[in-house]
Design a protein around this motif. Structure first.
Motif, PDB file in Angstrom:
ATOM      1  N   ASN A 110      35.114 115.071  22.318  1.00 18.81           N
ATOM      2  CA  ASN A 110      35.058 114.084  23.396  1.00 18.81           C
ATOM      3  C   ASN A 110      36.445 113.700  23.902  1.00 18.81           C
ATOM      4  O   ASN A 110      36.613 113.351  25.076  1.00 18.81           O
ATOM      5  CB  ASN A 110      34.328 112.825  22.924  1.00 18.81           C
ATOM      6  N   ASP A 111      37.428 113.773  23.021  1.00 18.69           N
ATOM      7  CA  ASP A 111      38.786 113.402  23.409  1.00 18.69           C
ATOM      8  C   ASP A 111      39.507 114.539  24.118  1.00 18.69           C
ATOM      9  O   ASP A 111      40.250 114.304  25.084  1.00 18.69           O
ATOM     10  CB  ASP A 111      39.575 112.982  22.165  1.00 18.69           C
ATOM     11  N   ARG A 112      39.326 115.781  23.677  1.00 21.85           N
ATOM     12  CA  ARG A 112      40.097 116.911  24.192  1.00 21.85           C
ATOM     13  C   ARG A 112      39.297 117.839  25.111  1.00 21.85           C
ATOM     14  O   ARG A 112      39.896 118.671  25.782  1.00 21.85           O
ATOM     15  CB  ARG A 112      40.643 117.745  23.021  1.00 21.85           C
ATOM     16  N   HIS A 113      37.961 117.724  25.115  1.00 17.17           N
ATOM     17  CA  HIS A 113      37.125 118.715  25.815  1.00 17.17           C
ATOM     18  C   HIS A 113      37.517 120.134  25.367  1.00 17.17           C
ATOM     19  O   HIS A 113      37.714 121.031  26.181  1.00 17.17           O
ATOM     20  CB  HIS A 113      37.256 118.558  27.329  1.00 17.17           C
ATOM     21  N   PHE A 114      37.616 120.268  24.060  1.00 20.71           N
ATOM     22  CA  PHE A 114      38.143 121.483  23.449  1.00 20.71           C
ATOM     23  C   PHE A 114      37.333 122.719  23.837  1.00 20.71           C
ATOM     24  O   PHE A 114      37.890 123.811  24.003  1.00 20.71           O
ATOM     25  CB  PHE A 114      38.144 121.308  21.925  1.00 20.71           C
ATOM     26  N   ASN A 145      35.436 100.691   9.753  1.00 22.39           N
ATOM     27  CA  ASN A 145      36.886 100.655   9.978  1.00 22.39           C
ATOM     28  C   ASN A 145      37.438 102.064  10.148  1.00 22.39           C
ATOM     29  O   ASN A 145      38.582 102.338   9.772  1.00 22.39           O
ATOM     30  CB  ASN A 145      37.584  99.958   8.804  1.00 22.39           C
ATOM     31  N   HIS A 146      36.637 102.936  10.729  1.00 20.45           N
ATOM     32  CA  HIS A 146      37.005 104.349  10.807  1.00 20.45           C
ATOM     33  C   HIS A 146      38.298 104.565  11.585  1.00 20.45           C
ATOM     34  O   HIS A 146      39.152 105.370  11.201  1.00 20.45           O
ATOM     35  CB  HIS A 146      35.859 105.149  11.443  1.00 20.45           C
ATOM     36  N   GLY A 147      38.460 103.857  12.691  1.00 22.25           N
ATOM     37  CA  GLY A 147      39.649 104.041  13.509  1.00 22.25           C
ATOM     38  C   GLY A 147      40.931 103.646  12.818  1.00 22.25           C
ATOM     39  O   GLY A 147      42.000 104.192  13.117  1.00 22.25           O
ATOM     40  N   GLU A 148      40.851 102.706  11.874  1.00 22.25           N
ATOM     41  CA  GLU A 148      42.029 102.269  11.117  1.00 22.25           C
ATOM     42  C   GLU A 148      42.166 103.010   9.797  1.00 22.25           C
ATOM     43  O   GLU A 148      43.191 102.862   9.115  1.00 22.25           O
ATOM     44  CB  GLU A 148      41.950 100.763  10.837  1.00 22.25           C
ATOM     45  N   SER A 149      41.155 103.763   9.422  1.00 26.16           N
ATOM     46  CA  SER A 149      41.154 104.428   8.116  1.00 26.16           C
ATOM     47  C   SER A 149      41.669 105.858   8.175  1.00 26.16           C
ATOM     48  O   SER A 149      42.140 106.377   7.156  1.00 26.16           O
ATOM     49  CB  SER A 149      39.733 104.434   7.527  1.00 26.16           C
ATOM     50  N   THR A 150      41.587 106.496   9.330  1.00 27.78           N
ATOM     51  CA  THR A 150      41.992 107.887   9.434  1.00 27.78           C
ATOM     52  C   THR A 150      42.358 108.215  10.871  1.00 27.78           C
ATOM     53  O   THR A 150      41.903 107.537  11.805  1.00 27.78           O
ATOM     54  CB  THR A 150      40.872 108.826   8.961  1.00 27.78           C
ATOM     55  N   ARG A 151      43.163 109.241  11.035  1.00 31.97           N
ATOM     56  CA  ARG A 151      43.495 109.737  12.371  1.00 31.97           C
ATOM     57  C   ARG A 151      43.235 111.236  12.490  1.00 31.97           C
ATOM     58  O   ARG A 151      43.724 111.894  13.405  1.00 31.97           O
ATOM     59  CB  ARG A 151      44.959 109.437  12.697  1.00 31.97           C
ATOM     60  N   VAL A 152      42.484 111.772  11.546  1.00 33.86           N
ATOM     61  CA  VAL A 152      42.249 113.208  11.533  1.00 33.86           C
ATOM     62  C   VAL A 152      41.494 113.660  12.781  1.00 33.86           C
ATOM     63  O   VAL A 152      41.642 114.797  13.226  1.00 33.86           O
ATOM     64  CB  VAL A 152      41.485 113.614  10.254  1.00 33.86           C
ATOM     65  N   GLN A 153      40.670 112.781  13.377  1.00 26.61           N
ATOM     66  CA  GLN A 153      39.911 113.163  14.562  1.00 26.61           C
ATOM     67  C   GLN A 153      40.812 113.412  15.762  1.00 26.61           C
ATOM     68  O   GLN A 153      40.403 114.048  16.735  1.00 26.61           O
ATOM     69  CB  GLN A 153      38.867 112.099  14.903  1.00 26.61           C
ATOM     70  N   TRP A 154      42.059 112.897  15.715  1.00 31.58           N
ATOM     71  CA  TRP A 154      43.003 113.127  16.808  1.00 31.58           C
ATOM     72  C   TRP A 154      44.070 114.137  16.415  1.00 31.58           C
ATOM     73  O   TRP A 154      44.642 114.788  17.305  1.00 31.58           O
ATOM     74  CB  TRP A 154      43.686 111.812  17.212  1.00 31.58           C
TER      75      TRP A 154
END
Length: 369
Positions: free
Chosen positions: A46-50, A210-219
């Motif tokens: 959803n972020d990159r339209h990979f 708290n997923h957004g504060e727990s990891t950044r692997v999705q980005w």
């Protein structure tokens, strides 16, 4: 006879209940890991339209050092052979101008080595069998721009690389669930949050909210912590089990060493995590809450892991110059200083250990209330 048969039946029922709990917990770990992996993939898409990008455009989405890590993966999969690729990254004269460096030693590239090995073998098998593992189509970019080919599927090197990172990182949810199950939460143990599935569900729920504060692997999937952090959680889970059951021996030494070595091969900063762990274990031992045999096993586990990692990283000096190595030496000194596991009552104990003794007495009084 009747009494004996009743005891045997109770024992069998207990074993059956224990086996059922292990199966339920294992299934829950797998489910949470798969769900988390799928969630990470969707966030990234959803972020990159990979899926709508050409391969050269996908390479451009790897910002900062992510592109550097992918370049070594690309070198390994495009070389004539796997060992030719290993030679190129261990004798690299492109990254640093005027120098030939061992990038496997410098940048902890073992995740790329493993993924490239599996990708090369996967492609060789699927090509030989004639299996279709990717779908390609023309993407119309509009205006005067020519269309580009975009391929999607596990057969694409980008999807295999990013997907591998998400599979490893997805296990974070599973390990958190298992850690929540086995961890004895001191203040909540009377409310069934320890030794039960509720502790695991609470851990996963906290991670999800708290997923957004727990990891950044999705980005940033190619970063080193994406591969190392799940292994650190696995090691913490095993250490927690060892502490609760006061276990010791070579079997536990080897079992706990595996995630330590793998995490340090994947991330150059994993050793700092284990430095803090050694400090916590030393304090626990000083407070007389940890048997000497268990503490010794855990310390020698770190020694063994450090030696193996040092060899596999071609003598990486950072392993010896960071806090990790001195922390191990300090823990060893603690074992020799307090051979009878009565550290806080030792006649030569320092003021700091008297403070720990006072803290322990306060803590024991609190438990009795």
């Amino acid at each position: 006879m009747k009494g004996n048969s009743g005891k045997g039946k109770g024992r069998d029922e207990w074993k059956g209940d224990e086996g059922g709990e292990i199966s339920a917990h294992s299934l829950s770990v797998i489910i949470f890991s798969v769900v988390n992996t799928s969630h990470l993939s969707k966030l990234f898409e959803n972020d990159r339209h990979f899926s709508h990008l050409a391969d050269f455009e996908r390479e451009m989405t790897y910002r900062t050092e992510m592109g550097l890590y992918y370049s070594y993966y690309k070198t390994l999969i495009t070389s004539p052979s796997f060992f030719d690729g290993i030679t190129k990254i261990t004798r690299d004269n492109v990254t640093e101008y005027g120098h030939t460096i061992n990038t496997l030693k410098r940048f902890n590239l073992y995740p790329e080595v493993v993924l490239s090995y599996f990708y090369r073998n996967f492609k060789a098998i699927t090509d030989k069998m004639g299996w279709r593992v990717q779908t390609c189509w023309q993407v119309n970019r509009g205006g005067d721009l020519p269309p580009v080919e975009s391929c999607e599927g596990v057969g694409n090197p980008h999807y295999f690389y990013v997907g591998g990172a998400f599979v490893v990182a997805g296990t974070v949810a599973g390990w958190l669930f298992l850690l929540g199950v086995v961890l004895r939460i001191l203040l909540l143990k009377c409310f069934l949050f320890s030794d039960s599935i509720l502790g695991g569900l609470l851990s996963v729920a906290a991670f999800a909210f708290n997923h957004g504060e727990s990891t950044r692997v999705q980005w940033t999937p190619p970063l080193r912590e994406s591969f190392s952090y799940p292994l650190i959680l696995a090691q913490i889970t095993l250490v927690t089990i060892a502490l609760r059951n006061h276990v010791s021996g070579s079997r536990w030494l080897v079992g706990i060493s595996i995630p330590i070595v793998l995490s340090m091969l994947s991330w150059q900063f994993a050793q700092f995590v284990y430095s803090t762990q050694l400090a916590a274990l030393s304090v626990t031992f000083a407070l007389d809450y940890l048997p000497r045999s268990t503490f010794s096993t855990l310390i020698f586990t770190h020694i063994f892991s450090l030696l193996v990692s040092f060899v596999l990283l071609f003598g990486n000096e950072m392993l010896l110059t960071s806090f990790y190595f001195p922390s191990i030496l300090a823990a060893l000194w603690g074992i020799e200083l307090f051979p009878n596991q009565t550290a806080i009552h030792h006649e030569n104990s320092s003021i700091s250990f008297h403070f720990l003794a006072s803290a322990k007495n306060i803590f024991d009084d609190f438990q009795e209330i």
